[in-house]
Scaffold this active site. Structure first.
Site, PDB file in Angstrom:
ATOM      1  CG  ASP A 131      35.717  73.163 -23.310  1.00  0.00           C
ATOM      2  OD1 ASP A 131      36.286  72.050 -23.383  1.00  0.00           O
ATOM      3  OD2 ASP A 131      36.090  74.160 -23.944  1.00  0.00           O
TER       4      ASP A 131
ATOM      5  CE1 TYR B   7      41.277  60.753 -31.950  1.00  0.00           C
ATOM      6  CE2 TYR B   7      42.542  59.084 -33.103  1.00  0.00           C
ATOM      7  CZ  TYR B   7      41.445  59.441 -32.344  1.00  0.00           C
ATOM      8  OH  TYR B   7      40.519  58.485 -31.990  1.00  0.00           O
TER       9      TYR B   7
ATOM     10  CE  LYS C 216      41.570  59.711 -28.511  1.00  0.00           C
ATOM     11  NZ  LYS C 216      40.654  59.729 -27.351  1.00  0.00           N
TER      12      LYS C 216
ATOM     13  N   PRO D   7      40.100  51.254 -29.397  1.00  0.00           N
ATOM     14  CG  PRO D   7      38.085  52.353 -29.059  1.00  0.00           C
ATOM     15  CD  PRO D   7      39.562  52.504 -28.850  1.00  0.00           C
TER      16      PRO D   7
HETATM   17  N1  NAD Z   1      34.726  56.446 -33.338  1.00  0.00           N
HETATM   18  C1  NAD Z   1      35.919  55.921 -33.525  1.00  0.00           C
HETATM   19  O1  NAD Z   1      36.191  55.378 -34.591  1.00  0.00           O
HETATM   20  C2  NAD Z   1      36.935  55.919 -32.425  1.00  0.00           C
HETATM   21  C3  NAD Z   1      38.045  55.054 -32.525  1.00  0.00           C
HETATM   22  C4  NAD Z   1      39.004  55.079 -31.514  1.00  0.00           C
HETATM   23  C5  NAD Z   1      38.866  55.945 -30.456  1.00  0.00           C
HETATM   24  N2  NAD Z   1      37.785  56.771 -30.387  1.00  0.00           N
HETATM   25  C6  NAD Z   1      37.685  57.691 -29.259  1.00  0.00           C
HETATM   26  O2  NAD Z   1      36.490  57.444 -28.557  1.00  0.00           O
HETATM   27  C7  NAD Z   1      35.990  58.665 -28.019  1.00  0.00           C
HETATM   28  C8  NAD Z   1      34.559  58.896 -28.476  1.00  0.00           C
HETATM   29  O3  NAD Z   1      34.572  58.957 -29.887  1.00  0.00           O
HETATM   30  P1  NAD Z   1      33.230  59.112 -30.751  1.00  0.00           P
HETATM   31  O4  NAD Z   1      33.561  58.642 -32.106  1.00  0.00           O
HETATM   32  O5  NAD Z   1      32.091  58.553 -30.011  1.00  0.00           O
HETATM   33  O6  NAD Z   1      33.137  60.709 -30.801  1.00  0.00           O
HETATM   34  P2  NAD Z   1      31.938  61.656 -31.323  1.00  0.00           P
HETATM   35  O7  NAD Z   1      32.608  62.766 -32.046  1.00  0.00           O
HETATM   36  O8  NAD Z   1      30.912  60.874 -32.045  1.00  0.00           O
HETATM   37  O9  NAD Z   1      31.343  62.183 -29.943  1.00  0.00           O
HETATM   38  C9  NAD Z   1      32.176  62.909 -29.093  1.00  0.00           C
HETATM   39  C10 NAD Z   1      31.367  63.588 -28.024  1.00  0.00           C
HETATM   40  O10 NAD Z   1      32.307  64.367 -27.252  1.00  0.00           O
HETATM   41  C11 NAD Z   1      31.763  65.680 -27.099  1.00  0.00           C
HETATM   42  N3  NAD Z   1      32.853  66.655 -26.970  1.00  0.00           N
HETATM   43  C12 NAD Z   1      33.746  67.002 -27.923  1.00  0.00           C
HETATM   44  N4  NAD Z   1      34.558  67.969 -27.450  1.00  0.00           N
HETATM   45  C13 NAD Z   1      34.150  68.239 -26.181  1.00  0.00           C
HETATM   46  C14 NAD Z   1      34.577  69.150 -25.186  1.00  0.00           C
HETATM   47  N5  NAD Z   1      35.595  69.993 -25.396  1.00  0.00           N
HETATM   48  N6  NAD Z   1      33.932  69.167 -23.992  1.00  0.00           N
HETATM   49  C15 NAD Z   1      32.886  68.313 -23.768  1.00  0.00           C
HETATM   50  N7  NAD Z   1      32.433  67.439 -24.680  1.00  0.00           N
HETATM   51  C16 NAD Z   1      33.060  67.402 -25.876  1.00  0.00           C
HETATM   52  C17 NAD Z   1      30.924  65.923 -28.336  1.00  0.00           C
HETATM   53  O11 NAD Z   1      29.937  66.941 -28.103  1.00  0.00           O
HETATM   54  C18 NAD Z   1      30.297  64.547 -28.571  1.00  0.00           C
HETATM   55  O12 NAD Z   1      29.097  64.376 -27.868  1.00  0.00           O
HETATM   56  C19 NAD Z   1      36.950  59.753 -28.463  1.00  0.00           C
HETATM   57  O13 NAD Z   1      37.903  59.994 -27.458  1.00  0.00           O
HETATM   58  C20 NAD Z   1      37.605  59.140 -29.685  1.00  0.00           C
HETATM   59  O14 NAD Z   1      38.862  59.663 -29.960  1.00  0.00           O
HETATM   60  C21 NAD Z   1      36.820  56.780 -31.354  1.00  0.00           C
END
Ligand code: NAD
Length: 250
Positions: free
Chosen positions: A60, A155, A159, A185
């Protein structure tokens, strides 16, 4: 390729953006450590099948002790972490307005999205600074720089801090050959984003973008690959707006 043989630790790389980053950095020649709450066996298997090196560690990222153990285990198994990608994060799912938000939800979001970046950065820096070369990348979000739907204050605030952390850190680590940057992104097609808003949200976001194509995890992996390379040696303290032209930030 400058990162051949170097160790890259990517948080939240069992799925989504982190998964694509792990696969890309492994293809670039890095030995990859995946830290996630969820098992990452399929990602490790895919990288290994393609001739790369990868290990998965369950932790975690908001738990300081588990972070320290994951970094120590990575250093034992693979070597000094010279590339750290602070990617794990929670989406504002479901969206929750400030008036309805519990203190627990506010703190949990900051713990997973921001404290984790501090914990990992602090844990890798002793060996990374000794090595004289390093790359740290934090995942921020275009939602910091745009007007977004209500319910994401926790959030968006975390960020925004991810970008601030990279900028402040850059000054502290520059003398050790380390750069620190953030990527912001727009919406990317990942399991987390699809759970939040489905295909309808991805389509709606297109209207805000200059480039009318949904962003894929591999698009962000490409930016990470560049920031990790020697070509990006003089880029530090920046927030890279990988957002298909949805914001204009000076
Ligand atoms: N997808 C988007 O549209 C987007 C846009 C801007 C920023 N982001 C950022 O990019 C990053 C990845 O996003 P994503 O969409 O791929 O997320 P996702 O939810 O698809 O995947 C997130 C991963 O993080 C893991 N995770 C969550 N909480 C955790 C914890 N406490 N300990 C360990 N692992 C943990 C989950 O198991 C998962 O594998 C994030 O920080 C998100 O905020 C995403």
């Amino acid at each position: 390729m400058a990162i051949t043989g170097k160790v890259a630790l990517i948080t939240g790389a069992a799925s989504g953006i982190g998964r694509a980053v792990a696969i890309r950095l492994a293809a670039d020649g890095a030995k990859v450590a995946i830290v996630d709450l969820a098992p990452a066996d399929d990602v490790v298997a895919e990288i290994t099948a393609n001739g790369g090196t990868a290990r998965g560690y369950r932790a975690d990222v908001s738990n300081e002790e588990q972070v320290q153990k994951a970094v120590a285990q990575t250093e034992t198994d693979l070597g000094t972490v010279q590339i750290l990608i602070n990617n794990a994060g929670l989406h504002p799912d479901p969206p929750t307005k400030i008036m309805d938000m519990s203190t627990a939800l506010w703190h949990k979001t900051f713990a997973v999205d921001l404290d984790s970046m501090f914990f990992f950065t602090r844990a890798v820096l002793p060996a990374m600074t000794r090595s004289g070369w390093g790359r740290i990348v934090n995942l921020s979000s275009a939602s910091v720089y745009a007007v977004t739907p209500p319910g994401g204050a926790h959030y968006v605030s975390a960020k925004a801090a991810a970008g601030g952390l990279a900028t402040a850190l850059a000054v502290e680590v520059a003398d050790y050959g380390i750069t620190a940057n953030a990527i912001a992104p727009t919406t990317v097609r990942t399991p987390g984003a699809l759970h939040l808003g489905g295909d309808a949200m991805l389509e709606a976001v297109l209207a805000t973008q200059a480039i009318k194509r949904v962003m894929e995890p591999s698009d962000i992996a490409g930016v990470v690959s560049f920031l990790a390379s020697d070509d990006a040696a003089m880029i530090t303290g920046q927030v890279i707006h990988a957002d298909a032209g949805s914001t204009r930030v000076n």
